[in-house]
Design a protein around this motif. Structure first.
Motif, mmCIF file in Angstrom:
data_model
loop_
_atom_site.group_PDB
_atom_site.id
_atom_site.type_symbol
_atom_site.label_atom_id
_atom_site.label_comp_id
_atom_site.label_asym_id
_atom_site.label_seq_id
_atom_site.Cartn_x
_atom_site.Cartn_y
_atom_site.Cartn_z
ATOM 1 N N LEU A 204 0.851 -1.185 0.000
ATOM 2 C CA LEU A 204 0.000 0.000 0.000
ATOM 3 C C LEU A 204 0.885 1.233 0.000
ATOM 4 O O LEU A 204 1.885 1.289 0.716
ATOM 5 N N PHE A 205 0.501 2.202 -0.804
ATOM 6 C CA PHE A 205 1.185 3.498 -0.803
ATOM 7 C C PHE A 205 0.222 4.567 -0.324
ATOM 8 O O PHE A 205 -0.907 4.671 -0.820
ATOM 9 N N ILE A 206 0.643 5.344 0.661
ATOM 10 C CA ILE A 206 -0.161 6.452 1.187
ATOM 11 C C ILE A 206 0.535 7.759 0.829
ATOM 12 O O ILE A 206 1.678 8.002 1.227
ATOM 13 N N MET B 25 4.142 1.944 2.316
ATOM 14 C CA MET B 25 4.972 3.079 1.932
ATOM 15 C C MET B 25 4.190 4.367 2.138
ATOM 16 O O MET B 25 3.036 4.463 1.726
ATOM 17 N N VAL B 26 4.831 5.341 2.767
ATOM 18 C CA VAL B 26 4.165 6.616 3.056
ATOM 19 C C VAL B 26 5.032 7.759 2.543
ATOM 20 O O VAL B 26 6.225 7.854 2.871
ATOM 21 N N GLU B 27 4.434 8.628 1.760
ATOM 22 C CA GLU B 27 5.142 9.804 1.252
ATOM 23 C C GLU B 27 5.311 10.819 2.376
ATOM 24 O O GLU B 27 4.339 11.192 3.046
ATOM 25 N N THR C 295 10.352 8.744 1.168
ATOM 26 C CA THR C 295 9.346 7.697 1.350
ATOM 27 C C THR C 295 9.701 6.835 2.551
ATOM 28 O O THR C 295 10.780 6.240 2.607
ATOM 29 N N LYS C 296 8.795 6.760 3.505
ATOM 30 C CA LYS C 296 8.940 5.910 4.686
ATOM 31 C C LYS C 296 8.376 4.529 4.348
ATOM 32 O O LYS C 296 7.246 4.413 3.876
ATOM 33 N N VAL C 297 9.172 3.493 4.591
ATOM 34 C CA VAL C 297 8.758 2.130 4.246
ATOM 35 C C VAL C 297 8.726 1.264 5.501
ATOM 36 O O VAL C 297 9.700 1.239 6.269
#
Length: 356
Positions: free
Chosen positions: A252-254, A288-290, A296-298
């Protein structure tokens, strides 16, 4: 560095260098990793209370803000969030005798605090103590107690404080200390479900309850105190989860846009990753968070003998065998392609090894 074999405690003699360092300091600053969690925060407030009882001047200075579901902890309001423009906190660090990093074993996990700690250390008397339980520690502290067998930093703090009680001949685990330690252990064991939840962990949890920690109230405060924006983020995120490679990998990417639209903050993403591992076939989950600065924080989670900390370490991060993370200096599109390719290759190699 003290790393005992799995399944045993450090005794009072083995804790002695750590106790001596804590008792020798008069002005002590406690800190934990960026994006603090229950283990780091609970350990901080517990140790701070103990040190204050022993007559020390204690400050807690963290690199990022406290997630709101931990606001119920006693003295949590005393935690300061570091800002490089804030001269008061920079001075606080420069005047300290000792800085204690809890629940992290990499200096960069302290964020910009480390730059000032390192500078003050070079100038004079400041020492650094690190107490942690993660894999692959960095050798940066004057004394590091890295117990990789432990379920949590909270477990180590319980052992340290009980050893200190013997050393000073005084009971130190008050109700407030017990609450902090219980939060630390409960959250990092997944409410006593994860593999390192040994019989000893259940025993120490029972002792903390006997000393005043209320398990029902603490669980309710930590896990049932969602803000509306966090719930909106969860709803938006669940529809975006993707399964690939025969449903063995979920990701998932946020984006910042999603965070802004739901009014959420970075720490609101922490509750989401458990859903990524909710499908039984999934071996590796990736969130993953922008970040606001474009990085990018993973976060990685895994099942069984899939050591996701090895992926995180390759990109400058770290963590546990089944729970790890890193911060990539890449924009989301590049980071997503890179990490998914890495995870696919890693899972295939892990499956080959496990079949042998």
């Amino acid at each position: 560095m003290i790393i005992p074999e799995y399944g045993r405690r450090l005794d009072e003699n083995e804790w002695a260098p750590c106790i001596d360092m804590l008792l020798s300091g008069e002005h002590i600053v406690l800190t934990t990793h960026m994006n603090s969690d229950g283990d780091g925060l609970g350990s901080e407030v517990a140790l701070a209370a103990v040190l204050k009882t022993l007559g020390k001047k204690v400050s807690i200075v963290n690199p990022t803000e406290v997630p709101t579901n931990y606001n119920f902890l006693r003295n949590i309001a005393d935690i300061s969030v570091f800002d490089e423009q804030g001269e008061d906190l920079i001075e606080e660090i420069s005047l300290a005798d000792l800085v204690v990093l809890l629940d992290a074993n990499l200096s960069e996990r302290m964020g910009s605090i480390w730059n000032h700690v390192s500078f003050a250390r070079e100038l004079g008397k400041l020492e650094v103590l690190c107490i942690d339980h993660h894999l692959d520690p960095e050798d940066f502290a004057d004394l590091m107690v890295c117990e990789t067998y432990a379920s949590s930093t909270g477990e180590l703090m319980y052992d340290l404080i009980t050893a200190m009680e013997v050393h000073v001949g005084k009971k130190l685990i008050t109700q407030g200390v017990a609450e902090g330690l219980y939060v630390a252990v409960m959250t990092d064991t997944g409410s006593f479900r994860f593999p390192k939840t040994t019989p000893y962990v259940y025993a120490l949890a029972g002792d903390l309850v006997a000393k005043g920690a209320d398990p029902n109230e603490i669980y309710d405060q930590v896990y049932n105190s969602l803000k509306p924006q966090a719930l909106r983020l969860l709803g938006a995120a669940l529809s975006e989860i993707r399964l690939i490679d025969g449903d063995k990998i979920s990701w998932l990417f946020i984006s910042q846009e999603m965070l802004n639209e739901t009014g959420s903050k970075l720490f609101d993403t922490d509750l989401i990753i458990k859903y990524l591992l909710g499908v039984r076939s999934v071996r590796i989950a990736v969130l993953m968070v922008e970040m606001q600065d474009g990085r990018t924080k993973v976060s990685f989670r895994s099942r069984g003998d899939v050591y996701v900390n090895r992926i995180a370490k390759k990109y400058g991060g770290g963590g546990h065998k089944n729970a790890a993370g890193c911060l990539l200096r890449y924009a989301p599109e590049k980071a997503t392609q890179m990490i998914l390719s890495e995870v696919r290759s890693f899972l295939k190699s892990s499956e080959i090894v496990n079949k042998k």
